[in-house]
Design a protein around this motif. Sequence first.
Motif, mmCIF file in Angstrom:
data_model
loop_
_atom_site.group_PDB
_atom_site.id
_atom_site.type_symbol
_atom_site.label_atom_id
_atom_site.label_comp_id
_atom_site.label_asym_id
_atom_site.label_seq_id
_atom_site.Cartn_x
_atom_site.Cartn_y
_atom_site.Cartn_z
ATOM 1 N N TYR A 133 31.822 2.511 -21.192
ATOM 2 C CA TYR A 133 32.395 2.246 -22.510
ATOM 3 C C TYR A 133 31.269 1.932 -23.483
ATOM 4 C CZ TYR A 133 37.045 2.172 -20.486
ATOM 5 O OH TYR A 133 38.210 2.536 -19.868
ATOM 6 N N VAL A 134 31.426 2.411 -24.727
ATOM 7 C CA VAL A 134 30.361 2.236 -25.705
ATOM 8 C C VAL A 134 30.926 1.655 -27.002
ATOM 9 C CG1 VAL A 134 29.044 4.170 -24.768
ATOM 10 C CG2 VAL A 134 30.619 4.559 -26.677
ATOM 11 N N SER A 135 30.018 1.114 -27.794
ATOM 12 C CA SER A 135 30.387 0.587 -29.104
ATOM 13 C C SER A 135 30.589 1.743 -30.077
ATOM 14 C CB SER A 135 29.296 -0.349 -29.622
ATOM 15 O OG SER A 135 29.471 -0.607 -30.997
ATOM 16 N N ALA A 136 31.650 1.662 -30.881
ATOM 17 C CA ALA A 136 31.904 2.715 -31.869
ATOM 18 C C ALA A 136 30.851 2.695 -32.974
ATOM 19 C CB ALA A 136 33.291 2.528 -32.468
ATOM 20 N N LYS A 174 35.254 5.970 -24.095
ATOM 21 C CA LYS A 174 34.713 6.049 -22.726
ATOM 22 C C LYS A 174 33.871 7.314 -22.604
ATOM 23 C CE LYS A 174 37.449 6.937 -19.239
ATOM 24 N NZ LYS A 174 38.456 6.757 -18.152
ATOM 25 N N VAL A 175 32.640 7.123 -22.191
ATOM 26 C CA VAL A 175 31.683 8.228 -22.083
ATOM 27 C C VAL A 175 31.436 8.556 -20.618
ATOM 28 C CG1 VAL A 175 29.312 8.973 -22.575
ATOM 29 C CG2 VAL A 175 30.558 7.556 -24.228
ATOM 30 N N GLY A 232 26.913 2.852 -30.415
ATOM 31 C CA GLY A 232 26.748 3.702 -29.247
ATOM 32 C C GLY A 232 26.210 2.956 -28.043
ATOM 33 N N HIS A 233 25.994 1.631 -28.159
ATOM 34 C CA HIS A 233 25.479 0.838 -27.039
ATOM 35 C C HIS A 233 26.538 0.733 -25.940
ATOM 36 C CE1 HIS A 233 22.495 -1.348 -29.908
ATOM 37 N NE2 HIS A 233 22.073 -0.151 -29.541
ATOM 38 N N ILE A 234 26.071 0.662 -24.707
ATOM 39 C CA ILE A 234 26.971 0.537 -23.564
ATOM 40 C C ILE A 234 27.537 -0.882 -23.510
ATOM 41 C CG2 ILE A 234 27.116 0.626 -21.044
ATOM 42 C CD1 ILE A 234 24.866 2.740 -21.136
ATOM 43 N N LEU A 235 28.851 -0.968 -23.271
ATOM 44 C CA LEU A 235 29.560 -2.250 -23.235
ATOM 45 C C LEU A 235 30.196 -2.466 -21.869
ATOM 46 C CD1 LEU A 235 31.502 -1.823 -26.614
ATOM 47 C CD2 LEU A 235 29.382 -3.119 -26.280
ATOM 48 N N GLU A 236 30.585 -3.714 -21.633
ATOM 49 C CA GLU A 236 31.353 -4.010 -20.429
ATOM 50 C C GLU A 236 32.737 -3.368 -20.552
ATOM 51 O OE1 GLU A 236 30.543 -5.555 -17.613
ATOM 52 O OE2 GLU A 236 28.475 -5.775 -18.344
ATOM 53 N N ALA A 237 33.260 -2.892 -19.450
ATOM 54 C CA ALA A 237 34.588 -2.253 -19.460
ATOM 55 C C ALA A 237 35.656 -3.283 -19.828
ATOM 56 C CB ALA A 237 34.893 -1.660 -18.087
ATOM 57 N N PRO A 238 36.750 -2.840 -20.471
ATOM 58 C CA PRO A 238 37.843 -3.775 -20.791
ATOM 59 C C PRO A 238 38.355 -4.455 -19.534
ATOM 60 C CG PRO A 238 38.196 -1.643 -21.838
ATOM 61 C CD PRO A 238 37.061 -1.468 -20.879
ATOM 62 N N GLN A 239 38.750 -5.706 -19.699
ATOM 63 C CA GLN A 239 39.274 -6.469 -18.569
ATOM 64 C C GLN A 239 40.568 -5.830 -18.058
ATOM 65 O OE1 GLN A 239 39.982 -10.540 -19.503
ATOM 66 N NE2 GLN A 239 40.751 -11.067 -17.483
ATOM 67 N N LYS A 240 40.656 -5.670 -16.757
ATOM 68 C CA LYS A 240 41.850 -5.055 -16.174
ATOM 69 C C LYS A 240 43.041 -5.996 -16.308
ATOM 70 C CE LYS A 240 39.963 -1.779 -12.853
ATOM 71 N NZ LYS A 240 39.987 -1.306 -11.442
ATOM 72 N N ASN A 283 42.272 -6.618 -25.569
ATOM 73 C CA ASN A 283 41.149 -6.381 -24.653
ATOM 74 C C ASN A 283 40.241 -5.238 -25.095
ATOM 75 O OD1 ASN A 283 41.889 -8.440 -22.965
ATOM 76 N ND2 ASN A 283 43.055 -7.139 -21.567
ATOM 77 N N ALA A 284 40.546 -4.591 -26.221
ATOM 78 C CA ALA A 284 39.734 -3.465 -26.681
ATOM 79 C C ALA A 284 38.296 -3.921 -26.922
ATOM 80 C CB ALA A 284 40.329 -2.876 -27.958
ATOM 81 N N VAL A 285 37.336 -3.065 -26.530
ATOM 82 C CA VAL A 285 35.927 -3.483 -26.580
ATOM 83 C C VAL A 285 35.080 -2.681 -27.565
ATOM 84 C CG1 VAL A 285 35.949 -4.332 -24.210
ATOM 85 C CG2 VAL A 285 35.346 -1.934 -24.646
ATOM 86 N N SER A 286 35.536 -1.475 -27.945
ATOM 87 C CA SER A 286 34.662 -0.593 -28.724
ATOM 88 C C SER A 286 34.565 -0.966 -30.185
ATOM 89 C CB SER A 286 35.139 0.863 -28.593
ATOM 90 O OG SER A 286 34.955 1.300 -27.264
ATOM 91 N N GLY A 287 35.501 -1.750 -30.684
ATOM 92 C CA GLY A 287 35.462 -2.145 -32.093
ATOM 93 C C GLY A 287 36.091 -1.093 -32.982
ATOM 94 N N SER A 288 36.155 -1.396 -34.291
ATOM 95 C CA SER A 288 36.796 -0.481 -35.227
ATOM 96 C C SER A 288 35.832 0.620 -35.645
ATOM 97 C CB SER A 288 37.268 -1.247 -36.462
ATOM 98 O OG SER A 288 36.160 -1.858 -37.091
#
Length: 700
Positions: free
Chosen positions: A91-94, A78-79, A97-105, A40-45
Amino acid sequence: MAKLWRRLHFFSTVIAGLFILLASITGCILAVEPWFLSQNAVSGSLESDLTLPDFQKKLNDNFAEVFSFEKDAYGNIKVEGIGLEKEGSLYVSAETGHILEAPQKLSAVFDWNRDLHRSLFLKTPGRILMGLASLGLVFLTISGIGLHIKRAGSLKGIFKTIRTLEIKRDGHAQLSRWLLIPIFIIALSGVYLSVTRFVPVAKKQEIAVDKNNNTPLSILPLKEVKKVTYPVMDDEFLVVELVDKVLYFDKAQTRLVKIERLPLGEKMQKLSFLLHTGEGTTAWAGILLLSSLVMVFLSGTGFMMVVEKIKQKKPKTQIHEEAETLILVGSETGHTWRFADALAAAFQKQGIKTSTLGMDNLPVLNGSKTLLCLTSTYGAGDAPENAQSILGQIQAKTANADHIQFSVLGFGARQYPEFCAFAEKLRNGFAHINNAQEITPYMTVDNQSVVQFIDWVKVLNKSQNTLLQIDLKQLQPARKKRLEAFKIRDKKECKDTFLLKIAHSNKLTVQTGDLLAVYPPNENVERYYSIASMNSSELILVIKRTGLCSNYLGNLRVNETFEGYIKPNPTFYRPSSDKPLLMIANGTGIAPFLGSAAKGKLYWGGRERADFDLFQDFTDFNSVYLAFSREKEKAYVQDLMKNRAEEVADVLKSKGTIMICGSLAMLAGVSQQLEIIATSHHLPSVEALKKQGRVLVDCY
């Protein structure tokens, strides 16, 4: 020491077992969580060369103001700040720096199990209980290591595979061996996390900043940064938290002002948390899952064995006034009692009064008594729990008796170096009593073999002129499933002995020295026969017609098939080295020495010269020496050894191997002669040579 390991393991199981079982079940569920979180990680490598200032620039392009940001174990960033369109925890992209949807709970099941795992929903009291359970698991693991070493005879021996005859006993031992290290890590980290919950963490240690070797902010890789807190007021610092220290920069981010090193306790806490939860790594989490599943199995089988041990613990038995036969039992796990009870029932059917009691309950004996000793061996040749005092009491307990008849039957597993060592010590202890007489040869039972036990009963019947018949249902034998098919390819007979050349699937692994197990028709007790492997699909079997199974096989014709299975017998494999090899056998004991790979010298004993003709086509020995007990010059195989003593000694002096296969009666004579040769040539004793693997024995 052995008694200490046993008791520590037993009481740890009883006291902490339920909590450990609960922690293991919830641990299985929680060990799956890191896998879902990584998916579920969203920020990427993170880019390997991305620095902290580079990332800050990307954040400035997407946020009006940033108060802090932090990375979790899965790379999510998480910013806390005010974005161009949103604000709060974002949450942002590594990479951008763009804002992303939060990881699914994840499911609330994980949170529920986490609270149960950590504190049983009881907050502080529950945390204390689970901490004590972790401590109990530490004791179980340490005592388990001690028990494994004692059982295997050495630290190296604990890594050998255990043949599984009973899932709750042998499966418990094998799986706990394979996962000793991860289970110990889980236990120790759990204890540490519980302790740190109630012990204050030491303050961070400030390190002087070297002005000449300042760490500029521009070279800090983002992948090493855990958290950054930005200053709001002029007198506040930019705080950068790394794995092992905290850096403080001035508000302008141009000068390193202060460094604080994390205390050892805090580092250990983070490491313990990682090891205990697998957070951030699916590989270690997988090991934790496997370990937790195994711990569930170990807890269940451990409880079963504790209950079984309590049930099978025999009370102190009063000797029946008219009983002249006493069945003495030495047992660690309770299995030997099964055989003792079946033996007692057989005596009862014959109207012979007996008393069955543990060896720790041996009373002072009077008059004439027959002592039948059935005992296992524990660890490196030690006595089982209820027989630890008998060796020191034999003389005193039998001093008032007029006459003692005794027989010792050892129970154990040949895969261990000290196979039935205590039983042999006990036999030797009785042999030194002046008024004692041994009524059967010393015999052993490998891996609870019903066949070997019945063989001993037959010898006992012959010695005592009794007709004891064992009820096999009491011993609970069951047929092995998935038997292999064997086809008779060739057959030769000579009087009451026959040789079979047998074909088998080339997928079946067979080594010369293994045993072929065959069930007679309508019976659940297998019979074992020594075999030689000719090639990948053929083996040789030599049998004398003596009973139901041998006659069953003897009546089969060429191209007919029967079912059975191969029992590995690694303690009787031919050595792979080019050192001298001497093979000693009588009768059908020649079987494992037949075949194209049987290089070496053979001493063989039979009744008549014609008997050897049966094997002539399958022998390829360097030298063959024969002895016949019914020819004009009557001789036995030990006479060959006596006449060729120098040759026997040379084999041992050259670090060669002597292999002995055949009847127990032959073994007694051969061992005696071999001892004489070893002594006269200043060589180690036969017992020492066996332990060194230079004398191999497979007799029946």
